[in-house]
Design a protein around this motif. Sequence first.
Motif, PDB file in Angstrom:
ATOM      1  N   ASP A 143      -8.851  -6.978  22.134  1.00  0.00           N
ATOM      2  CA  ASP A 143      -8.422  -6.446  23.403  1.00  0.00           C
ATOM      3  C   ASP A 143      -7.158  -5.401  23.169  1.00  0.00           C
ATOM      4  N   ASP A 144      -6.196  -5.977  22.337  1.00  0.00           N
ATOM      5  CA  ASP A 144      -5.070  -4.946  22.175  1.00  0.00           C
ATOM      6  C   ASP A 144      -5.599  -3.598  21.520  1.00  0.00           C
ATOM      7  N   ALA A 145      -6.486  -3.748  20.523  1.00  0.00           N
ATOM      8  CA  ALA A 145      -7.167  -2.508  19.970  1.00  0.00           C
ATOM      9  C   ALA A 145      -7.754  -1.635  21.095  1.00  0.00           C
ATOM     10  N   ALA A 146      -8.559  -2.338  21.783  1.00  0.00           N
ATOM     11  CA  ALA A 146      -9.431  -1.658  22.680  1.00  0.00           C
ATOM     12  C   ALA A 146      -8.396  -0.810  23.872  1.00  0.00           C
ATOM     13  N   PHE A 147      -7.341  -1.618  24.258  1.00  0.00           N
ATOM     14  CA  PHE A 147      -6.417  -0.941  25.145  1.00  0.00           C
ATOM     15  C   PHE A 147      -5.549   0.153  24.527  1.00  0.00           C
ATOM     16  N   THR A 148      -5.317  -0.023  23.276  1.00  0.00           N
ATOM     17  CA  THR A 148      -4.708   1.022  22.436  1.00  0.00           C
ATOM     18  C   THR A 148      -5.626   2.448  22.688  1.00  0.00           C
ATOM     19  N   LYS A 149      -6.979   2.159  22.176  1.00  0.00           N
ATOM     20  CA  LYS A 149      -7.936   3.228  22.492  1.00  0.00           C
ATOM     21  C   LYS A 149      -8.264   3.673  23.737  1.00  0.00           C
ATOM     22  N   GLU A 150      -7.887   2.929  24.692  1.00  0.00           N
ATOM     23  CA  GLU A 150      -8.189   3.632  25.904  1.00  0.00           C
ATOM     24  C   GLU A 150      -7.173   4.255  26.624  1.00  0.00           C
ATOM     25  N   LYS A 151      -5.711   3.836  26.085  1.00  0.00           N
ATOM     26  CA  LYS A 151      -4.445   4.814  26.305  1.00  0.00           C
ATOM     27  C   LYS A 151      -4.864   6.279  25.626  1.00  0.00           C
ATOM     28  N   GLU A 152      -5.256   6.048  24.254  1.00  0.00           N
ATOM     29  CA  GLU A 152      -5.524   7.334  23.534  1.00  0.00           C
ATOM     30  C   GLU A 152      -6.398   8.111  24.475  1.00  0.00           C
ATOM     31  N   TYR A 153      -7.633   7.571  24.671  1.00  0.00           N
ATOM     32  CA  TYR A 153      -8.620   8.327  25.479  1.00  0.00           C
ATOM     33  C   TYR A 153      -8.264   8.770  26.783  1.00  0.00           C
ATOM     34  N   ALA A 154      -7.272   8.276  27.585  1.00  0.00           N
ATOM     35  CA  ALA A 154      -6.644   8.676  28.691  1.00  0.00           C
ATOM     36  C   ALA A 154      -5.912   9.873  28.435  1.00  0.00           C
ATOM     37  N   THR A 155      -4.943   9.841  27.374  1.00  0.00           N
ATOM     38  CA  THR A 155      -4.399  11.037  26.917  1.00  0.00           C
ATOM     39  C   THR A 155      -5.169  12.151  26.587  1.00  0.00           C
ATOM     40  N   ASN A 156      -6.154  11.818  25.709  1.00  0.00           N
ATOM     41  CA  ASN A 156      -7.098  13.002  25.393  1.00  0.00           C
ATOM     42  C   ASN A 156      -7.641  13.698  26.886  1.00  0.00           C
ATOM     43  N   LEU A 157      -7.972  12.777  27.749  1.00  0.00           N
ATOM     44  CA  LEU A 157      -8.686  13.303  28.677  1.00  0.00           C
ATOM     45  C   LEU A 157      -7.815  14.053  29.485  1.00  0.00           C
ATOM     46  N   ALA A 158      -6.657  13.642  29.648  1.00  0.00           N
ATOM     47  CA  ALA A 158      -5.637  14.512  30.334  1.00  0.00           C
ATOM     48  C   ALA A 158      -5.224  15.713  29.909  1.00  0.00           C
ATOM     49  N   ALA A 159      -5.337  15.792  28.502  1.00  0.00           N
ATOM     50  CA  ALA A 159      -4.967  16.990  27.967  1.00  0.00           C
ATOM     51  C   ALA A 159      -6.349  17.902  27.975  1.00  0.00           C
ATOM     52  N   ALA A 160      -7.397  17.359  27.877  1.00  0.00           N
ATOM     53  CA  ALA A 160      -8.794  18.184  27.963  1.00  0.00           C
ATOM     54  C   ALA A 160      -8.804  18.774  29.482  1.00  0.00           C
ATOM     55  N   GLN A 161      -8.422  17.997  30.413  1.00  0.00           N
ATOM     56  CA  GLN A 161      -8.515  18.438  31.890  1.00  0.00           C
ATOM     57  C   GLN A 161      -7.445  19.544  32.094  1.00  0.00           C
TER      58      GLN A 161
END
Length: 166
Positions: A70-88
């Motif tokens: 869960d901790d690893a998934a949360f870290t990845k989700e934060k990374e995905y959100a950061t990447n999505l915000a940058a792409a948007q």
Amino acid sequence: MTSLDRLLCSVLAAVLLLVSAWFGIRHYGAEQYQVGHAAAIAAGRAQLERDTAAARKTETDLRAQLRAKDDAAFTKEKEYATNLAAAQRRMRAGDDRLRCPGAVPAATQSGDRSAAAGLAADGEGPEIVPEVAAEILGDAADVAGLVRRYERVVERFEACRTVNEK
């Protein structure tokens, strides 16, 4: 004393001996039953404590594994959100662009040939409005997040089922 009196006394003594032996055996049997019953209960409690300790250890190990995942998934989700915000942000600024696929003719051609000869190559077709492109990226990220969460649920289910099969 006559022989009949002696015979009656002997029979009475034998009956008293048998009755007292019967009560002695019942008492001894009841004591042995209680001792055996107490020993069985003690053995059962000891086994229950061992089984409970083993189950708690298994549960603790599984919870630790799931917490780490869960901790690893949360870290990845934060990374995905950061990447999505940058792409948007890049989409809205116009640095990156999304294009529609090339136009497909609506009319069918005669003969064996189909109307669409295939997809258009990348870079062809009209550009999507930057704000809409950013929304499309957000929608795609939402769908990808749902798929990742579903896969984590399936993974947890499989881990729990594996533990239960042991």
